[in-house]
Scaffold this active site. Structure first.
Site, mmCIF file in Angstrom:
data_model
loop_
_atom_site.group_PDB
_atom_site.id
_atom_site.type_symbol
_atom_site.label_atom_id
_atom_site.label_comp_id
_atom_site.label_asym_id
_atom_site.label_seq_id
_atom_site.Cartn_x
_atom_site.Cartn_y
_atom_site.Cartn_z
ATOM 1 C CG ASP A 68 -2.191 -0.602 1.072
ATOM 2 O OD1 ASP A 68 -2.460 -1.056 -0.046
ATOM 3 O OD2 ASP A 68 -2.961 -0.650 2.048
ATOM 4 C CE LYS A 70 -7.920 0.557 -2.253
ATOM 5 N NZ LYS A 70 -7.388 -0.765 -2.450
ATOM 6 C CG MET A 123 -9.371 7.393 5.896
ATOM 7 S SD MET A 123 -10.236 6.001 5.151
ATOM 8 C CE MET A 123 -10.714 5.071 6.609
HETATM 9 N N1 SAH Z 1 -5.223 0.130 8.387
HETATM 10 C C1 SAH Z 1 -4.776 1.445 8.818
HETATM 11 C C2 SAH Z 1 -5.769 2.527 8.475
HETATM 12 C C3 SAH Z 1 -5.924 2.779 7.000
HETATM 13 S S1 SAH Z 1 -7.061 4.067 6.663
HETATM 14 C C4 SAH Z 1 -4.492 1.407 10.318
HETATM 15 O O1 SAH Z 1 -4.879 0.453 10.993
HETATM 16 O O2 SAH Z 1 -3.875 2.336 10.814
HETATM 17 C C5 SAH Z 1 -5.962 5.441 6.438
HETATM 18 C C6 SAH Z 1 -6.046 6.381 7.615
HETATM 19 O O3 SAH Z 1 -5.269 5.897 8.687
HETATM 20 C C7 SAH Z 1 -5.498 7.759 7.343
HETATM 21 O O4 SAH Z 1 -6.449 8.578 6.690
HETATM 22 C C8 SAH Z 1 -5.205 8.247 8.737
HETATM 23 O O5 SAH Z 1 -6.378 8.685 9.381
HETATM 24 C C9 SAH Z 1 -4.740 6.987 9.424
HETATM 25 N N2 SAH Z 1 -3.271 6.875 9.444
HETATM 26 C C10 SAH Z 1 -2.534 5.876 8.927
HETATM 27 N N3 SAH Z 1 -1.222 6.075 9.169
HETATM 28 C C11 SAH Z 1 -1.119 7.230 9.861
HETATM 29 C C12 SAH Z 1 -0.038 7.961 10.406
HETATM 30 N N4 SAH Z 1 1.228 7.561 10.280
HETATM 31 N N5 SAH Z 1 -0.312 9.120 11.071
HETATM 32 C C13 SAH Z 1 -1.572 9.540 11.211
HETATM 33 N N6 SAH Z 1 -2.642 8.884 10.730
HETATM 34 C C14 SAH Z 1 -2.423 7.733 10.059
#
Ligand code: SAH
Length: 287
Positions: free
Chosen positions: A67, A89, A200
């Protein structure tokens, strides 16, 4: 990336036919599944937050479907011979479609390869890991799911925000604001004594603010915005609910960022330990 008759159909843009051909090919005895798919959570970005099991899968991988949220620091720890396919994506749906990713998973696994499906955070938290596991199960392909540290936990820890706290919060809710959070019952979430970790939420900040206020959450409820959590460019902004959208806009907050809503968010100003100290900003929109 897919060979055989399904490839022709795919190139001609006939996705349904490609799926049917692939399903047919998979039903033949010689297609008996030998491969294996590891659906792996890579955590939020800091490579030290990879689990040992995730690392082991990366070091065994023949093919890695990665990803966009997974950075080079993590991919550089993979087996050198592994083929890395970027299926990232973006926030606007660019990158490979879910159908194309599903097809690649089956295609490579069917060739006996060890496939790693590498996702940011945890695969089963807003990561579509469930859909991929269902697809693999349906096609009789063996798989494992390796949990990762999800953004809510990582961002909170690295910003100095205890997600629960005996004086402030007795439940934690992980919420997706994708599509302006249309599918979320914000009114039910707008209660005191809760912590909301909103994924998100950058593009949806105004909608989140409006719905939580409409649900009765006080305008002065603390909100922390954690941008690029656990990464070298981590930025933490502490604001209040009524100023959330204005602050996101004025400070140019970009994805990935996680919003932490609730009284615990204010603790970042005292407990932050990683990166730059938090910024306090309460920029209400005048319009
Ligand atoms: N599977 C992932 C989430 C994917 S959806 C998880 O468990 O973390 C994508 C969202 O995850 C982003 O829009 C943001 O809100 C959050 N996100 C992922 N990595 C991040 C990071 N390093 N810092 C802040 N938010 C993060």
């Amino acid at each position: 990336l897919i060979e055989g008759p399904a490839a022709g159909a795919l190139r001609a843009g006939r996705e349904a036919e490609a799926d049917r051909l692939l399903d047919e090919a998979l039903a033949t005895p010689e297609a008996a599944p030998r491969g294996f798919v590891s659906i792996v959570g890579a955590g939020p970005g800091d490579p030290e937050l990879l689990t040992l099991r995730a690392l082991a899968a990366l070091q065994r991988a023949d093919v890695i479907l990665a990803d966009r949220l997974v950075g080079p620091e993590i991919l550089s720890r993979a087996r050198r011979e592994a083929e890395v396919i970027d299926v990232g994506k973006g926030p606007h749906g660019e990158g490979a479609s879910q159908a194309a990713i599903n097809r690649l998973l089956v295609h490579h696994a069917r060739r006996g390869r060890h496939v790693v499906r590498l996702k940011g955070g945890d695969p089963f938290v807003f990561g579509r890991g469930g859909e991929e596991a269902e697809w693999l199960a349906r096609h009789g392909i063996r798989f494992e799911v390796v949990p990762g540290i999800t953004a809510a936990l990582a961002c909170a820890a690295y910003a100095g925000i205890p997600l629960t706290h005996r004086e402030h919060a007795h439940s934690l809710h992980l919420v997706s604001a994708q599509g302006a959070g249309e599918d979320v019952d914000w009114r039910a979430l707008a209660r005191r004594g809760r912590t909301l970790a909103v994924y998100m939420g950058v593009a949806a900040a105004a909608a989140v603010q409006e719905r939580l206020l409409a649900g009765g959450l006080p305008p002065a409820t603390p909100v922390a915005i954690v941008e690029n959590g656990t990464r070298p460019g981590q930025r933490v902004v502490v604001t209040e609910l009524a100023a959330l959208a204005g602050t996101v806009a004025a400070l140019g907050i970009r994805s990935p960022a996680t919003l932490i809503v609730g009284r615990v968010a204010a603790l970042a100003t005292r407990l932050a330990w990683f990166g730059e100290p938090p910024v306090e900003a309460r920029l209400r929109q005048s319009a």
